[in-house]
Structures are given as C-alpha cells and as structure tokens.
Design an enzyme around this catalytic site. Structure first.
Site, mmCIF file in Angstrom:
data_model
loop_
_atom_site.group_PDB
_atom_site.id
_atom_site.type_symbol
_atom_site.label_atom_id
_atom_site.label_comp_id
_atom_site.label_asym_id
_atom_site.label_seq_id
_atom_site.Cartn_x
_atom_site.Cartn_y
_atom_site.Cartn_z
ATOM 1 N N HIS A 251 57.461 26.206 32.116
ATOM 2 C CA HIS A 251 58.401 26.052 33.225
ATOM 3 C C HIS A 251 58.144 24.720 33.925
ATOM 4 O O HIS A 251 57.305 23.927 33.473
ATOM 5 C CB HIS A 251 58.348 27.245 34.185
ATOM 6 C CG HIS A 251 57.003 27.495 34.808
ATOM 7 N ND1 HIS A 251 56.404 26.603 35.670
ATOM 8 C CD2 HIS A 251 56.142 28.539 34.709
ATOM 9 C CE1 HIS A 251 55.250 27.089 36.074
ATOM 10 N NE2 HIS A 251 55.053 28.262 35.490
ATOM 11 N N HIS B 258 54.514 23.447 34.623
ATOM 12 C CA HIS B 258 53.810 22.843 33.484
ATOM 13 C C HIS B 258 54.370 21.448 33.218
ATOM 14 O O HIS B 258 53.624 20.496 32.981
ATOM 15 C CB HIS B 258 53.994 23.683 32.208
ATOM 16 C CG HIS B 258 53.586 25.120 32.361
ATOM 17 N ND1 HIS B 258 54.494 26.149 32.345
ATOM 18 C CD2 HIS B 258 52.374 25.689 32.539
ATOM 19 C CE1 HIS B 258 53.857 27.299 32.494
ATOM 20 N NE2 HIS B 258 52.566 27.051 32.628
ATOM 21 N N CYS C 207 39.022 40.840 36.666
ATOM 22 C CA CYS C 207 40.491 40.771 36.686
ATOM 23 C C CYS C 207 40.955 40.298 35.311
ATOM 24 O O CYS C 207 40.578 39.211 34.865
ATOM 25 C CB CYS C 207 40.996 39.813 37.760
ATOM 26 S SG CYS C 207 42.782 39.529 37.604
ATOM 27 N N CYS D 31 43.107 37.005 35.495
ATOM 28 C CA CYS D 31 42.291 35.788 35.695
ATOM 29 C C CYS D 31 41.302 35.617 34.551
ATOM 30 O O CYS D 31 40.737 34.547 34.374
ATOM 31 C CB CYS D 31 41.479 35.862 36.977
ATOM 32 S SG CYS D 31 42.427 36.022 38.470
ATOM 33 N N CYS E 144 42.345 42.000 43.120
ATOM 34 C CA CYS E 144 42.110 40.596 42.765
ATOM 35 C C CYS E 144 42.676 39.713 43.881
ATOM 36 O O CYS E 144 43.839 39.892 44.264
ATOM 37 C CB CYS E 144 42.807 40.276 41.450
ATOM 38 S SG CYS E 144 42.938 38.505 41.172
ATOM 39 N N HIS F 208 45.844 37.770 42.218
ATOM 40 C CA HIS F 208 47.003 38.513 41.724
ATOM 41 C C HIS F 208 47.333 39.769 42.525
ATOM 42 O O HIS F 208 48.393 40.376 42.313
ATOM 43 C CB HIS F 208 46.782 38.896 40.259
ATOM 44 C CG HIS F 208 46.721 37.705 39.354
ATOM 45 N ND1 HIS F 208 45.544 37.155 38.921
ATOM 46 C CD2 HIS F 208 47.699 36.933 38.838
ATOM 47 C CE1 HIS F 208 45.794 36.119 38.158
ATOM 48 N NE2 HIS F 208 47.091 35.950 38.100
ATOM 49 N N LYS G 172 54.844 30.290 44.707
ATOM 50 C CA LYS G 172 54.425 29.548 43.521
ATOM 51 C C LYS G 172 55.300 29.963 42.345
ATOM 52 O O LYS G 172 55.522 31.142 42.118
ATOM 53 C CB LYS G 172 52.956 29.848 43.193
ATOM 54 C CG LYS G 172 52.510 29.111 41.947
ATOM 55 C CD LYS G 172 51.087 29.423 41.533
ATOM 56 C CE LYS G 172 50.743 28.627 40.292
ATOM 57 N NZ LYS G 172 50.306 29.360 39.151
ATOM 58 N N LYS H 77 56.111 33.027 36.004
ATOM 59 C CA LYS H 77 56.957 33.933 35.231
ATOM 60 C C LYS H 77 56.931 35.330 35.843
ATOM 61 O O LYS H 77 57.954 36.004 35.935
ATOM 62 C CB LYS H 77 56.444 33.978 33.794
ATOM 63 C CG LYS H 77 57.409 34.672 32.874
ATOM 64 C CD LYS H 77 56.815 34.940 31.526
ATOM 65 C CE LYS H 77 57.634 36.019 30.838
ATOM 66 N NZ LYS H 77 56.808 36.890 30.024
#
Ligand code: MSP
Length: 649
Positions: free
Chosen positions: A20, A23, A128, A131, A148, A151, A300, A303
């Site tokens: 996306h 990146h 996690c 992670c 976590c 997340h 942020k 996906k």
C-alpha cells in the site's frame, strides 16, 4: 569516509498482504535519496526486497489453503512489479527464502554459537503473534496487561525451551555509540526513544521458534528442531544481499549503510541489529533514518483497518511523478502525514501546475514568440540575472545537509523557492515589453537566463520526478542523455541554438472537484483489490498530446500463439504472443468477447513498452489494442498479414 559511497535500504516487506502507499512511500523516499546522492557524486547501491518467513505468513497461507511457497511467490511479485511504474530503481531485490540469504543466516548462527553469544534456555512469557515477539511486563499497558500494546489483541502465555542471543552483553556499547554519534539515529527524537529503552536492563533476545509450533522458517544449523526467529533472519538481509562476508559489494558498501524505516520497527533496527553486528565483529551501519506513518482517516494506514490507499491506482490517476512529489513534499521527516486526494490535488495545482509547469510553459512559449523557437545566446549580465542564478546556487548549497538527513520535504521547498523566484524574474523583466521596445540583446539575455533557470530546476528536481524532469529537460533543449548525475545537479546542458517544442504543458491543472468525486465513488463502491485492472477512463476524457508523447509508444504487430482462461479471473485471458524472436505473456480483458481457441493465430497490435504489472497474480507484459463498440470488442491488427514484431508507425 574517504570514498564517496552510499548504500541505502528499505525494510524488506512482509508478504502477507499486498503493498500500500505506506510501503511505496519508504521505497520512493529511498529512490529519491539515492538519486540525490548520485547527483552529489557518490557511488550508490539501493536494496529492497521481501521478508518471507514467520508466523504471520504461515498463518495467512494456511487460512488461504495454499502452500507458503505459493503465497510468498505471488505477493513478492506484487511488490517487485510495483516499483518500475513508480520509478523506484533498486539495484537488488532480496527475498529471505533465497538460498543466498538462508546460507548467510545459518553461517552467522554457527559463528555466534561458537563465540558463546547464543545459548539455550527455558523461557516463559507473553507473546503477540502479530508482532511475532515476546513482551516484557514493563512494556505492557498496566491497565490492560493481557493485551498487545500495538495491536490491542489478546496475548498468549507461552512456556518453551528456546535459543537466545546474548544481546545484554552489548547494551553499554550501544548506549555509548548512540550518545557519541548524534547522526546515528535520525531524527534525534528516535535516538532519545532508544536511549530510554536502554535505561533498563535489555535482557537477551529469543531467536528461535520450535519447529513443532512453527514449521515455516530457516532451520537452525545446529538444531533441526528449531527455526530462526523472523526478525533475526530478516535483519541479516542487509548484509546477505551484499554477499557477506567475502562479497565484493560487501567490501565496497559496508558500513556505508543507511537503513530507512518507519517508526513501528525502531527497536529491531536500533537495538537488535547493531548488537548483532557488534557480536558478528563487523562495524555498525552508518545511519538509521526513521519516518512517521502515513495515515488515512486519522489512523495508520494498514490492511487490517481497511484504510489503505493503492499507490498503483494513484500513480495511474495522477502520474507517478506527481505522486512522488506529493508524498515527498508533504511528509516531514519523523512526523506522521495524512493522505487525501484533495491534498494531493491542491499541492499538484499550486506547486506543479502553477509554479513549475507554468514556468516551463511560458518560457518555451516566449522563446517561440520572440526568439524563433531556438534557445537564444546570452548577452551582458545585469544584477537581476545574477540574483536569479544565485537563488539556484543557494538552493544547491542548502541541499546536501538536508539530503543527508533525508529531509526531502525541505530540500524540495528550497528548490521550489528558486522556481518561484524565476517566475518573479520573468514578471519583472517582462520579455513582452522588451520585444515591444525592440531591445533584442536584453530580450535574448532574459529568455536565456529564464531557460537556464528552468533547466536548473528540472535538474535539481529530477530525483523527485525523474520522468517529468527528463521531459522538461528535453523540452528546454537540454539532452538528458548527455547529462550525468553531477551535471544535472549543476543545471548544465542548456544548448544555445537548440530548437524547442512549443506550448509545453507538463502539468495540466486538475479539477479540485475530482477529489470530492473520488471520495463519493470510493464510498459507493469498495476499491478493487490491489493489482486488478483499474476502471477504464471515459473515452472523451483524454487530453491532446504532443508528438513526443505519442512517439514514446512502442506499438508492434504480435501473433497470438496461445490463449487460455486466466485461472483466477473470469474476465481475463492469458495470451502468449510472438513479437518476432520474443514470446511474451500478456493478460487481457478479452474473455467476455472471445473464446480462447478463436484467438490463436490472430494478429493484433500490442503496446510493447507498457510497464509490466501483475493481473490477479500473473505478470502481464504489454497490452493488446482493441476497439469497443456497441456490439463488443474488435481486435486492432494489420489488414493483411505482417511479420510478428513489425513496428506500427
Ligand atoms: N518485515 C518487516 C521489516 C523487516 S526489515 C529487516 C516489516 N515489514 S512490513 O511489511 O510491515 O513493512 C514495514 C515498513 O513498511 C515500515 O517500516 C515502513 O517502512 C513501511 N510502512 C508500512 N506501513 C506504513 C505506513 N502506514 N506509513 C509509512 N510507512 C509504512 O515490518
């Protein structure tokens, strides 16, 4: 460093989801930085790649009922194919599933094991999966210790025997390194964040996963029951790609390494990696550059949140140069940025259409109106001419320290200030008035100086917008093929007497209403999955193009030698076409109009130099031309037979 060498890397991207804009930003930033460094006379090397091991990838493959290999091959190709259309020109693309990488990881493990830096122990901790790491109690949110902190998903308690890297042994060394080298972590707020981590005992790093729990990864060389922890494996890519330990590239480019990451992966790069290098007995990398996150709708981009922006779709709509300009200008190093099409259009219209595009357009138009379409020779210099050239000198002087800290937003602003000064110079010196007064010598000098400034601007902005700046240089009579890196930087290449095209419009204005229309459309229909064909533009929406735009198309006659259904898309066909001595795969949206067997042996015109792209997992290299009318599609081909590969002119 005595030799001027610069090695730049992106993180290697996970292949559990398609790329996306986040990146794409890191890769565009690295590409632009490397082009600037080339202009500053450095020998450069640019590495990117994909991170293909770990629990997440194993889980996604299992969820999709596919083999890990099939998944990583497909998604890695999506990343690799994204880069050429965005003008990201890396020198190497490493995949952690490649043997050249796995062998280096295993050799490093053997070495550290022999040195006593790897040991086996029992461990119990909270973990996690997303992670892919254990958390210490201190790192957890006191109010929600079971979740976590990144997340906000439930952590699992795991008790197992594992291998550990003696990271704690290098804690003091790392603290001293960061304190004594203020350039090591850029910008400084992230160095402070790492120093805060180092205030507490670091502990050792768990670097194995039992194969019984995770079968997908690099097997330990001295214990086949374990695979290597994904982060230990992944970080090694930065040296395995250079052929560590004996490779020529390693000798040449290490330790001139500049790693570029976003802030989410600060700890592995600023703590694990330098301590690993220290244990391996090789110098630590030169710099770590940390940028913020691209957000969309205030969160942020990711996906999981479903708020991703597709870089390929944005580049198709606005052009890769404009997209690169926007993201590099908009995001300030170290801070977060918000992506909206509205902001992109606003920035495009103000900087590219109004300032830069308008400058090139008016300079070329005036040279036609007042100088017969050829770059005029300079005359005696007046103070105002010198001031303008000095504005460019001053931009040039400002660039190196900004580029070294990857502060490209400010670097671009320094160049655009000189662009705006050129527009003011033209207004003030009013060539149209000089023409009225028949002051031919002064008129020639003003046009010459404005053209020289425009060449400088295109040369300086080339790392940001390589294709448009090459076009601009060509329109201004400067031959890009004859400009090496440092010459572009100095803005050389204006050829007196060169004939130039008229009325060049490099950045036509965009309608600000487009953004609202795009937002409404996005609400009404969910975005197509990445790497599916984009919707067709209305046939009447196309602008007039110049001959040199048309001349860029490599149109050739192709014979279809094989046609079959695309295994994953009903509307697509997979064709193999003969281009005279070369066979290519082309994926075409023809399945609703033709049976595959009717196409075999037919001839059609193909756009042979279209950038390759993946269409539902298959690479397409070229596009078949067809006409669309009320009855359906008709292939466009020669009236009689033509030799395959014949150019269409
Ligand atoms: N595989 C690891 C990196 C290993 S490097 C030895 C990984 N991969 S990732 O696919 O999750 O990519 C993370 C990187 O992608 C970030 O560090 C950043 O460079 C880029 N970005 C991903 N999402 C982003 C944003 N929303 N905004 C900006 N950059 C983002 O972590």
């Amino acid at each position: 460093m005595s030799q001027k060498r610069f090695y730049i890397t992106t993180p290697i991207y996970y292949v559990n989801a398609s790329p996306h804009l986040g990146h794409a930003y890191t890769s565009i930033l690295c590409d632009a930085a490397r082009r600037f460094y080339e202009q500053m006379g450095y020998e450069t090397f640019f590495l990117t790649g994909t991170d293909e091991h770990g629990e997440n990838i194993w889980r996604v493959a299992a969820e999709q009922g596919r083999s890990e290999k099939e998944l990583v091959d497909e998604v890695s190709a999506n990343f690799r194919l994204l880069w050429p259309p965005l003008y990201v020109g890396h020198d190497d693309f490493i995949r952690t599933s490649e043997r050249r990488h796995t062998e280096v990881v295993r050799a490093i493990l053997e070495d550290l094991h022999e040195k006593g830096d790897i040991y086996k122990a029992d461990y119990e901790g909270v973990y996690c999966v997303q992670c892919e790491r254990f958390y210490t109690e201190k790192e957890l949110d006191a109010a929600r210790p079971g979740l976590c902190p990144t997340h906000e998903t439930a952590l699992s308690r795991i008790q197992e025997t594992n291998y550990f890297f003696r990271m704690s042994r290098y804690q003091d060394w790392l603290r001293e390194k960061i304190e004594s080298d203020p350039e090591f972590i850029n910008p400084p707020q992230f160095a402070n964040e790492v120093l805060a981590i180092l205030r507490d005992p670091l502990g050792d790093l768990c670097i194995s996963r039992p194969k019984a729990r995770l079968p997908w990864g690099i097997a330990f060389p001295f214990d086949p029951d374990y695979v290597v922890y994904v982060w230990f494996d992944a970080l090694v890519n930065y040296v395995s790609a250079l052929g560590y330990p004996g490779g020529v590239l390693f000798q040449k480019f290490w330790p001139a390494a500049n790693h570029v990451i976003a802030k989410d992966i600060l700890r592995p790069h600023a703590v694990y990696w330098p301590t690993m290098l220290k244990a391996m007995g090789i110098p630590v990398y030169q710099r770590l550059h940390v940028h913020g996150w691209w957000q969309s709708d205030g969160k942020k981009m990711s996906k999981t949140l479903g708020n991703v922006v597709r870089p390929d779709a944005m580049a198709e709509k606005y052009g890769a140069d404009a997209l690169r300009y926007f993201v590099l200008r908009e995001m300030v190093m170290g801070s977060d940025g918000d992506f909206t099409e509205r902001a992109l259009i606003r920035r495009y219209n103000s900087d590219l259409a109004n300032d830069l595009g308008n400058l090139i357009n008016r300079v070329t138009a005036m040279i036609h109106q007042f100088a017969g379409g050829r770059i005029p020779a300079p005359g005696p210099q007046e103070a105002t001419d010198g001031e303008l050239l000095e504005a460019f000198e001053s931009a040039r002087r400002a660039l190196p320290p900004l580029v070294e800290r990857l502060r490209l937003s400010e670097a671009i602003e320094a160049i655009m200030n000189a662009v705006r000064a050129t527009n003011r110079y033209v207004d003030r010196n009013a060539p149209w008035e000089l023409a009225k007064k028949r002051n031919a010598q002064r008129l020639a000098m003003v046009l010459h100086t404005a053209a020289r400034a425009a060449v400088s601007a295109a040369g300086l902005l080339w790392p940001v917008m390589p294709a448009k700046c090459d076009e601009a240089l060509a329109c201004l009579g400067a031959d890009p093929a004859h400009l090496d890196g440092p010459a572009r930087w100095r803005g050389e290449g204006l050829a007196v007497g060169a004939e130039i095209p008229e009325g060049v419009s490099l950045f036509p204005r965009r309608d600000p209403g487009e953004a609202a229309a795009a937002a409404a459309k996005a609400k009404a229909a969910p975005a197509a999955a990445p790497f599916e064909p984009a919707a067709q533009a209305a046939p009447d929406a196309k602008p007039i193009i110049e001959y040199h735009d048309f001349a860029k198309l490599d149109l050739r006659v192709a014979t279809i030698v094989k046609a079959e259904k695309h295994p994953k898309a009903d509307r697509l066909l997979r064709l193999v076409v003969d281009l005279g001595g070369e066979q290519r795969q082309v994926i075409a949206g023809l399945a609703e109009h033709f049976r595959p067997e009717d196409l075999t042996g037919c001839q059609a015109v193909v756009v042979a130099n279209l950038a390759p792209r993946a269409l539902r997992g298959l690479e397409s290299r070229g596009m078949i031309l067809a006409a669309h009318d009320a009855t359906g599609l008709v292939l466009i081909g020669p009236l009689g037979k033509a030799a395959p590969g014949s150019p269409v002119t």
